[in-house]
Design an enzyme around this catalytic site. Sequence first.
Site, short mmCIF file in Angstrom:
data_model
loop_
_atom_site.label_atom_id
_atom_site.label_comp_id
_atom_site.label_asym_id
_atom_site.label_seq_id
_atom_site.Cartn_x
_atom_site.Cartn_y
_atom_site.Cartn_z
N SER A 142 0.12 2.43 -11.89
CA SER A 142 1.27 1.67 -11.41
C SER A 142 1.11 1.40 -9.92
O SER A 142 0.17 1.88 -9.28
CB SER A 142 2.58 2.45 -11.66
OG SER A 142 2.56 3.68 -10.95
N GLY A 143 2.03 0.62 -9.37
CA GLY A 143 2.08 0.40 -7.93
C GLY A 143 0.80 -0.17 -7.34
O GLY A 143 0.20 -1.10 -7.88
N ILE A 144 0.39 0.40 -6.21
CA ILE A 144 -0.78 -0.08 -5.48
C ILE A 144 -2.04 0.02 -6.34
O ILE A 144 -2.87 -0.88 -6.36
CB ILE A 144 -0.96 0.72 -4.17
CG1 ILE A 144 0.23 0.50 -3.24
CG2 ILE A 144 -2.27 0.33 -3.48
CD1 ILE A 144 0.29 1.47 -2.07
N GLY A 145 -2.18 1.12 -7.06
CA GLY A 145 -3.38 1.33 -7.87
C GLY A 145 -3.55 0.28 -8.94
O GLY A 145 -4.66 -0.26 -9.14
N TYR A 200 4.09 15.30 3.99
CA TYR A 200 3.30 14.12 3.63
C TYR A 200 2.48 13.66 4.84
O TYR A 200 1.28 13.40 4.73
CB TYR A 200 4.22 13.00 3.17
CG TYR A 200 3.51 11.73 2.77
CD1 TYR A 200 3.03 11.56 1.48
CD2 TYR A 200 3.32 10.70 3.69
CE1 TYR A 200 2.38 10.39 1.10
CE2 TYR A 200 2.67 9.53 3.32
CZ TYR A 200 2.21 9.37 2.03
OH TYR A 200 1.56 8.21 1.67
N THR A 235 -7.87 6.35 -8.71
CA THR A 235 -6.91 7.41 -9.04
C THR A 235 -5.50 6.89 -8.77
O THR A 235 -5.29 6.06 -7.89
CB THR A 235 -7.17 8.68 -8.21
OG1 THR A 235 -6.90 8.42 -6.83
CG2 THR A 235 -8.61 9.15 -8.37
N SER A 238 -2.50 6.65 5.84
CA SER A 238 -1.15 6.11 6.02
C SER A 238 -0.91 5.80 7.49
O SER A 238 -1.57 6.37 8.37
CB SER A 238 -0.12 7.14 5.56
OG SER A 238 1.20 6.75 5.87
N GLY A 255 -3.91 4.98 -10.73
CA GLY A 255 -4.09 3.56 -11.00
C GLY A 255 -3.16 2.97 -12.03
O GLY A 255 -3.29 1.78 -12.38
#
Length: 254
Positions: free
Chosen positions: A15-18, A153, A11, A140, A13
Site C-alpha cells: 500500500s501507500g508509497i510502496g 520515529y 518492503t 525522512s 509494498g
Amino acid sequence: MDLNGKTILITGGASGIGLEAARQFLAIGAKVIITGRNQNKLDAAKQSVPSLIAIRSDVDNQDDATALFNEVNELGGIDILYHNAGVGTPGLNLGTANVQILENAIYETNVNYFGVLRLNNLFLNMLKSKAESAIIITTSLLSLVPGIEEPTYSASKVALGFYTKLLRKDLEILDSTVKVFELLPPLVATDMTAKRNDKKISAQELVKALVSGIKKNQFIIRVGDAKLIYLINRFFPKLAFNLVNPKKIYNSLR
C-alpha cells in the site's frame, strides 16, 4: 542507473508509497516483488496489479526475513532492494515517565532500523554478484530535524541515515558496484499520515522524484520540503526546528 529489466524487491509494498513505487517501476519495464506483513493488503495489491509478485513477510522477524530471501533466491534473485517498510507510533512527551516510550522505541527501531540491517545481511552478497545493482533506503525529513510528535520515529530515521551514508562509503572502499540511494521524503499522504492536517505531497509525486533520482545516479534524493529544511537547517537550525515543530502542536503533548 537503468531500471528497465531490473528485478526490484520492495518492503512495505502492499500500500501507500510502496505500492505506488511498484506501479511506476513496472511501467518502466522492471519486474517487481512486494512484501509486507498483512496478507489481506498483499492480496488486494496483487488483485489491483496482477503482474506483481507478492510474498508475506515481516521485516521485524528474522525467520520471515530468511524465508523471504530463500523464496526470492528461488525466483532468480533481485537487482534492487528497496527498504520502504516503516512504522510510526503516537507521539509521547519524553519528559514524562511512561513505559510506552520504551515500548515505542523498541518497536520502531526494530522495524525502521534493524529491519533494514536484517535484510541487507541476507541480500548483500546477491546484490554484489550483479553487474548493476542497488539498495534504496527511505529515511525522512525527520532525520534532518526531529519531530516533537515523533521522537522515536525521528531517532530511528537518524540512525538509518548514518547507516546509509556509511554503507555507501564502505561499499566504495570495497570497490563494490552496489549503489546506495537515500530517499528523504517530506510528509506524504498515506494511511499512516491520514490524521495529520499538515502540508503533504502525494505518493505519486514522491516516487516520480525517486525514479528520476535513480536514473541520474543521484544518491541522496531530497523531495519537497525536505530540500528546504535541509538548507535552512545548515544555517538556521533553530528556525528549521520551529518550522518542523510549530507551537500549535505543543498542547498535544501536555
